[in-house]
Design a protein around this motif. Sequence first.
Motif, PDB file in Angstrom:
ATOM      1  N   ASN A 235     128.510 -42.813 -26.572  1.00 39.16           N
ATOM      2  CA  ASN A 235     127.841 -42.883 -25.298  1.00 39.16           C
ATOM      3  C   ASN A 235     126.477 -43.709 -25.807  1.00 39.16           C
TER       4      ASN A 235
ATOM      5  N   HIS B 102     128.022 -47.950 -19.259  1.00 36.74           N
ATOM      6  CA  HIS B 102     127.532 -46.912 -18.416  1.00 36.74           C
ATOM      7  C   HIS B 102     126.330 -46.816 -17.901  1.00 36.74           C
TER       8      HIS B 102
ATOM      9  N   HIS C   3     123.392 -43.873 -14.625  1.00 39.66           N
ATOM     10  CA  HIS C   3     122.074 -43.519 -14.695  1.00 39.66           C
ATOM     11  C   HIS C   3     121.284 -44.167 -13.255  1.00 39.66           C
TER      12      HIS C   3
ATOM     13  N   ASP D 100     123.688 -37.833 -19.417  1.00 35.36           N
ATOM     14  CA  ASP D 100     124.700 -38.039 -20.611  1.00 35.36           C
ATOM     15  C   ASP D 100     125.074 -36.812 -21.081  1.00 35.36           C
TER      16      ASP D 100
END
Length: 418
Positions: free
Chosen positions: A211, A217, A222, A363
Amino acid sequence: MAMATAGDLSQPFAWPDAGVTRIPYRLYDDPEIYALEQRRIFRGPVWNYLCLDIEIPEPGDFKTTTVGEVPVIVARDLDGQVHAMVNRCSHKGALVCLRERGNARQLTCVYHSWTFDLQGRLKGIAFRNGTNGQGGMPAGFDPDQHRLEPLRVDTFCGLIFGTFAEEMPAIEAYLGQAMAQFVRRNLDRPLKLLGSHSQVIHNNWKLYAENVRDSYHATLLHTFYTTFKINRLDMDGGIVLADDGWHHISYAKRATFEEDPEYRQSKVHAVQYDSKLAGPRLLDAWEEFDDGITHSIQTVFPNLAIQFTLNSLAVRFFAPRGVEQTELFWFYLGCRDDDDEQTRMRVMQGNLTGAAGLVSLEDGCINEFVQRGVRGSGDQLGLAEMGGREVASSEGSRATEAAIRGFWDGYRRIMGFA
Ligand SMILES: [Fe+2]
């Protein structure tokens, strides 16, 4: 399938022929692989982050932490030298140090009062000579053979690392030139700790390792980043991998941002382009460096990340707490010569991250969604082909999973799965 058996697994493990563009889901929930990682990675040829130098500034200061699941004490001895040792009494194996931090001249196990100095050397054995001439330890017992198990320690830019491996280059060489230079950029100055917290996330530690390397991502999940133009994938930026691929830097430059017209039309997510913050001071910031970088995440294999977003400087450390549980620690930093307004800005920006943060709360959640999603699919594979199939830096774009491939490349080699 290329067979790459670990030797220690009852079910042989084979990495797919497609290499690190495929990630077997078994790696996230197999207890035998988890146990093997404890030996091969955390007790293996890596430098494990232990704590910040400024957490133990004075002689006698100590802090407890873990290397993998192994409990560890980091202590500054009375001469100012830092030592690390396993927090496991050499007598019966009890934790010696029960506090998270403190200051002491010696460490005493509560079970049988065996006493160790701040280097971990056994200095006192209760009733060593017995009572009334009877009992006690045999005459030939040698305390020098029964110290706390030591780790080798090295410090770089205020970060204290430890290793169990005999043959390890210094931490600076482990990082490599590009990584070391960027750690220096962020941390090579007198620092102060503004605060810290930890949260337990319900996923395998490697999902967090992925992550923090997942630049793809960051601006999709976000949406706060995107909406308020803190970090967007169409900003100038890139991914730099360490020579061996184990560590990485992802960076973005907000100041030179010009919106890509295709981005607005792409409808990749429901961006509220015209949203305004009710409290705009949340994002008050000043330009701290002249390289234009306003957002960066840097990882150090296996489980450390250094974050610099606007002026929010933080060290994140994620420790395995079981196959499907990880403890994530955040240490928010400022500079000792910051003025009050600068400190206020850094503290305020700290609201972006953490368990209840405006950005990174997602997350903790998304990693658990993966953990739950792959349940019962240990023979299936995840994909990491974004940005190509290579393990190489990507100076032009962060629409890539290069850093994730780099992590798995290092992981495979160290685990014997390559
Ligand atoms: Fe994220």
